[in-house]
Design a protein around this motif. Structure first.
Motif, PDB file in Angstrom:
ATOM      1  N   TRP A  27       2.318  -9.419 -13.599  1.00 13.48           N
ATOM      2  CA  TRP A  27       1.365  -9.777 -12.196  1.00 13.48           C
ATOM      3  C   TRP A  27       0.220 -10.539 -12.599  1.00 13.48           C
ATOM      4  N   LEU A  45      -3.816  -7.361  -5.616  1.00 11.71           N
ATOM      5  CA  LEU A  45      -3.089  -6.411  -6.034  1.00 11.71           C
ATOM      6  C   LEU A  45      -3.479  -4.908  -5.820  1.00 11.71           C
ATOM      7  N   ILE A  57       0.902  -6.652  -2.286  1.00 15.67           N
ATOM      8  CA  ILE A  57       0.186  -7.790  -2.812  1.00 15.67           C
ATOM      9  C   ILE A  57      -0.034  -8.531  -1.582  1.00 15.67           C
TER      10      ILE A  57
END
Length: 108
Positions: A27, A45, A57
């Protein structure tokens, strides 16, 4: 931009047990795919403290139309594909920010 124009997307991602660190790395390494979009205002996040292997998220966009354009793009499909091996389930919620107040600690 007024608060009422901000379009917010919240994803709840359940990742496979033991894959959280890998999910976070992928991510993080691909976050600019989202933040590089001209309509993106930022993203976050967060890892749940209440549920094992759950992440949230949040991303803010200038408007829903431009978010939906990105959501249907090949770039988004590629980004989503990088995260898919770590995900066991997920949901998406969309909303419009109605009001926002900056807290004292942020103003200090």
């Amino acid at each position: 931009m007024s608060d009422q124009q901000v379009f917010r997307v919240t994803l709840r991602m359940q990742v496979h047990p033991g894959k959280g660190a890998d999910f976070e790395r992928v991510w993080h390494d691909s976050a600019d795919t989202i933040t590089g979009q001209s309509a993106n205002l930022g993203q976050w996040l967060s890892k749940s403290l209440d549920e094992d292997d759950v992440y949230h998220i949040v991303s803010d966009w200038t408007d829903e139309e431009r978010f939906r354009e990105y959501e249907l793009s090949p770039e988004h499909l590629e980004h989503r594909g990088r995260l898919h091996p770590y995900r066991s389930a997920g949901t998406m919620t969309t909303m419009r920010v109605v009001h926002h107040f900056t807290g004292a600690a942020a103003r200090a």
